[in-house]
Design a protein around this motif. Structure first.
Motif, PDB file in Angstrom:
ATOM      1  N   GLY A 128       0.812  -1.215   0.000  1.00  0.00           N
ATOM      2  CA  GLY A 128       0.000   0.000   0.000  1.00  0.00           C
ATOM      3  C   GLY A 128       0.839   1.256   0.000  1.00  0.00           C
ATOM      4  O   GLY A 128       0.513   2.253  -0.659  1.00  0.00           O
ATOM      5  N   PHE A 129       1.955   1.238   0.727  1.00  0.00           N
ATOM      6  CA  PHE A 129       2.862   2.389   0.783  1.00  0.00           C
ATOM      7  C   PHE A 129       3.444   2.688  -0.588  1.00  0.00           C
ATOM      8  O   PHE A 129       3.438   3.841  -1.050  1.00  0.00           O
ATOM      9  CB  PHE A 129       3.967   2.096   1.799  1.00  0.00           C
ATOM     10  N   VAL A 130       3.930   1.660  -1.254  1.00  0.00           N
ATOM     11  CA  VAL A 130       4.495   1.851  -2.600  1.00  0.00           C
ATOM     12  C   VAL A 130       3.398   2.272  -3.579  1.00  0.00           C
ATOM     13  O   VAL A 130       3.623   3.113  -4.457  1.00  0.00           O
ATOM     14  CB  VAL A 130       5.218   0.568  -3.077  1.00  0.00           C
ATOM     15  N   GLY A 131       2.198   1.721  -3.417  1.00  0.00           N
ATOM     16  CA  GLY A 131       1.083   2.137  -4.272  1.00  0.00           C
ATOM     17  C   GLY A 131       0.742   3.611  -4.091  1.00  0.00           C
ATOM     18  O   GLY A 131       0.446   4.316  -5.061  1.00  0.00           O
ATOM     19  N   MET A 132       0.783   4.097  -2.849  1.00  0.00           N
ATOM     20  CA  MET A 132       0.511   5.520  -2.610  1.00  0.00           C
ATOM     21  C   MET A 132       1.619   6.394  -3.193  1.00  0.00           C
ATOM     22  O   MET A 132       1.345   7.483  -3.708  1.00  0.00           O
ATOM     23  CB  MET A 132       0.358   5.794  -1.111  1.00  0.00           C
ATOM     24  N   ILE A 133       2.844   5.928  -3.136  1.00  0.00           N
ATOM     25  CA  ILE A 133       3.937   6.671  -3.765  1.00  0.00           C
ATOM     26  C   ILE A 133       3.720   6.746  -5.270  1.00  0.00           C
ATOM     27  O   ILE A 133       3.963   7.783  -5.895  1.00  0.00           O
ATOM     28  CB  ILE A 133       5.302   6.039  -3.414  1.00  0.00           C
ATOM     29  N   MET A 134       3.228   5.639  -5.859  1.00  0.00           N
ATOM     30  CA  MET A 134       2.926   5.650  -7.293  1.00  0.00           C
ATOM     31  C   MET A 134       1.831   6.664  -7.612  1.00  0.00           C
ATOM     32  O   MET A 134       1.896   7.354  -8.638  1.00  0.00           O
ATOM     33  CB  MET A 134       2.496   4.259  -7.763  1.00  0.00           C
ATOM     34  N   ILE A 135       0.819   6.768  -6.755  1.00  0.00           N
ATOM     35  CA  ILE A 135      -0.259   7.733  -6.986  1.00  0.00           C
ATOM     36  C   ILE A 135       0.255   9.156  -6.857  1.00  0.00           C
ATOM     37  O   ILE A 135      -0.068  10.025  -7.674  1.00  0.00           O
ATOM     38  CB  ILE A 135      -1.422   7.470  -6.010  1.00  0.00           C
ATOM     39  N   ILE A 136       1.078   9.418  -5.839  1.00  0.00           N
ATOM     40  CA  ILE A 136       1.603  10.771  -5.629  1.00  0.00           C
ATOM     41  C   ILE A 136       2.497  11.188  -6.790  1.00  0.00           C
ATOM     42  O   ILE A 136       2.418  12.315  -7.281  1.00  0.00           O
ATOM     43  CB  ILE A 136       2.354  10.854  -4.285  1.00  0.00           C
ATOM     44  N   GLN A 137       3.339  10.274  -7.256  1.00  0.00           N
ATOM     45  CA  GLN A 137       4.261  10.605  -8.343  1.00  0.00           C
ATOM     46  C   GLN A 137       3.628  10.475  -9.724  1.00  0.00           C
ATOM     47  O   GLN A 137       4.254  10.834 -10.720  1.00  0.00           O
ATOM     48  CB  GLN A 137       5.503   9.723  -8.261  1.00  0.00           C
ATOM     49  N   ASN A 138       2.411   9.936  -9.785  1.00  0.00           N
ATOM     50  CA  ASN A 138       1.691   9.766 -11.043  1.00  0.00           C
ATOM     51  C   ASN A 138       2.519   8.973 -12.063  1.00  0.00           C
ATOM     52  O   ASN A 138       2.722   9.399 -13.206  1.00  0.00           O
ATOM     53  CB  ASN A 138       1.262  11.123 -11.620  1.00  0.00           C
ATOM     54  N   THR A 139       2.978   7.810 -11.622  1.00  0.00           N
ATOM     55  CA  THR A 139       3.820   6.967 -12.466  1.00  0.00           C
ATOM     56  C   THR A 139       3.483   5.495 -12.228  1.00  0.00           C
ATOM     57  O   THR A 139       2.865   5.140 -11.233  1.00  0.00           O
ATOM     58  CB  THR A 139       5.313   7.216 -12.176  1.00  0.00           C
ATOM     59  N   LEU A 140       3.905   4.647 -13.135  1.00  0.00           N
ATOM     60  CA  LEU A 140       3.730   3.201 -13.007  1.00  0.00           C
ATOM     61  C   LEU A 140       5.070   2.482 -12.894  1.00  0.00           C
ATOM     62  O   LEU A 140       5.161   1.281 -13.152  1.00  0.00           O
ATOM     63  CB  LEU A 140       2.957   2.654 -14.202  1.00  0.00           C
ATOM     64  N   VAL A 141       6.098   3.204 -12.490  1.00  0.00           N
ATOM     65  CA  VAL A 141       7.440   2.643 -12.453  1.00  0.00           C
ATOM     66  C   VAL A 141       7.565   1.531 -11.421  1.00  0.00           C
ATOM     67  O   VAL A 141       8.285   0.558 -11.623  1.00  0.00           O
ATOM     68  CB  VAL A 141       8.473   3.772 -12.157  1.00  0.00           C
ATOM     69  N   TYR A 142       6.838   1.631 -10.321  1.00  0.00           N
ATOM     70  CA  TYR A 142       7.019   0.714  -9.203  1.00  0.00           C
ATOM     71  C   TYR A 142       6.062  -0.484  -9.229  1.00  0.00           C
ATOM     72  O   TYR A 142       5.922  -1.174  -8.222  1.00  0.00           O
ATOM     73  CB  TYR A 142       6.838   1.464  -7.892  1.00  0.00           C
ATOM     74  N   VAL A 143       5.439  -0.755 -10.348  1.00  0.00           N
ATOM     75  CA  VAL A 143       4.502  -1.880 -10.427  1.00  0.00           C
ATOM     76  C   VAL A 143       5.223  -3.202 -10.174  1.00  0.00           C
ATOM     77  O   VAL A 143       4.702  -4.076  -9.466  1.00  0.00           O
ATOM     78  CB  VAL A 143       3.784  -1.898 -11.791  1.00  0.00           C
ATOM     79  N   GLU A 144       6.418  -3.353 -10.693  1.00  0.00           N
ATOM     80  CA  GLU A 144       7.184  -4.575 -10.475  1.00  0.00           C
ATOM     81  C   GLU A 144       7.544  -4.738  -9.009  1.00  0.00           C
ATOM     82  O   GLU A 144       7.555  -5.851  -8.476  1.00  0.00           O
ATOM     83  CB  GLU A 144       8.455  -4.587 -11.325  1.00  0.00           C
ATOM     84  N   VAL A 145       7.832  -3.637  -8.338  1.00  0.00           N
ATOM     85  CA  VAL A 145       8.157  -3.682  -6.911  1.00  0.00           C
ATOM     86  C   VAL A 145       6.949  -4.184  -6.122  1.00  0.00           C
ATOM     87  O   VAL A 145       7.079  -5.010  -5.207  1.00  0.00           O
ATOM     88  CB  VAL A 145       8.601  -2.288  -6.406  1.00  0.00           C
ATOM     89  N   VAL A 146       5.759  -3.699  -6.478  1.00  0.00           N
ATOM     90  CA  VAL A 146       4.536  -4.141  -5.805  1.00  0.00           C
ATOM     91  C   VAL A 146       4.318  -5.633  -6.031  1.00  0.00           C
ATOM     92  O   VAL A 146       3.968  -6.373  -5.089  1.00  0.00           O
ATOM     93  CB  VAL A 146       3.328  -3.316  -6.292  1.00  0.00           C
ATOM     94  N   LEU A 147       4.524  -6.100  -7.234  1.00  0.00           N
ATOM     95  CA  LEU A 147       4.354  -7.523  -7.531  1.00  0.00           C
ATOM     96  C   LEU A 147       5.339  -8.391  -6.756  1.00  0.00           C
ATOM     97  O   LEU A 147       4.970  -9.424  -6.193  1.00  0.00           O
ATOM     98  CB  LEU A 147       4.498  -7.779  -9.029  1.00  0.00           C
ATOM     99  N   VAL A 148       6.593  -7.979  -6.705  1.00  0.00           N
ATOM    100  CA  VAL A 148       7.608  -8.747  -5.981  1.00  0.00           C
ATOM    101  C   VAL A 148       7.309  -8.748  -4.486  1.00  0.00           C
ATOM    102  O   VAL A 148       7.430  -9.785  -3.822  1.00  0.00           O
ATOM    103  CB  VAL A 148       9.021  -8.187  -6.275  1.00  0.00           C
ATOM    104  N   LEU A 149       6.909  -7.607  -3.932  1.00  0.00           N
ATOM    105  CA  LEU A 149       6.547  -7.554  -2.517  1.00  0.00           C
ATOM    106  C   LEU A 149       5.380  -8.483  -2.209  1.00  0.00           C
ATOM    107  O   LEU A 149       5.375  -9.172  -1.187  1.00  0.00           O
ATOM    108  CB  LEU A 149       6.195  -6.127  -2.101  1.00  0.00           C
ATOM    109  N   GLY A 150       4.396  -8.502  -3.073  1.00  0.00           N
ATOM    110  CA  GLY A 150       3.249  -9.384  -2.868  1.00  0.00           C
ATOM    111  C   GLY A 150       3.629 -10.848  -2.897  1.00  0.00           C
ATOM    112  O   GLY A 150       3.188 -11.644  -2.051  1.00  0.00           O
ATOM    113  N   ILE A 151       4.440 -11.227  -3.865  1.00  0.00           N
ATOM    114  CA  ILE A 151       4.868 -12.624  -3.980  1.00  0.00           C
ATOM    115  C   ILE A 151       5.715 -13.031  -2.787  1.00  0.00           C
ATOM    116  O   ILE A 151       5.520 -14.095  -2.193  1.00  0.00           O
ATOM    117  CB  ILE A 151       5.622 -12.849  -5.307  1.00  0.00           C
TER     118      ILE A 151
END
Length: 93
Positions: free
Chosen positions: A46-69
């Motif tokens: 959720g923290f990384v997702g909020m950073i993605m919303i604030i920065q208006n980017t999709l750069v950290y999608v892989e980070v979210v996936l790896v954290l979830g796995i």
């Protein structure tokens, strides 16, 4: 308005991460520590997702996936180990 709410949510998630970390260190039993570790992983997503919303980017999608796995596999492996079973079941037939 959205940016203000996003920053407030980011601060709330920061507090939740600190509280999860304290519970993970101090937990009364090992099972409580495993649940706190899983909750810490979900909160980090959720923290990384909020950073993605604030920065208006999709750069950290892989980070979210790896954290979830990693959170999922880690929780399953630790739970299975604490239950007394074998983490990786190998048949030697």
């Amino acid at each position: 308005m959205l940016e203000t709410v996003a920053w407030i949510v980011l601060m709330m998630l920061s507090v939740a991460i600190v509280l999860c970390f304290i519970r993970m260190i101090k937990g009364p039993s090992m099972f409580d520590r495993i649940v706190a570790l899983d909750l810490l992983g979900i909160t980090m997503i959720g923290f990384v997702g909020m950073i993605m919303i604030i920065q208006n980017t999709l750069v950290y999608v892989e980070v979210v996936l790896v954290l979830g796995i990693l959170a999922f596999v880690g929780t399953i492996a630790l739970s299975k180990y604490m239950e007394g079973g074998v983490v990786i079941d190998r048949d030697s037939d």
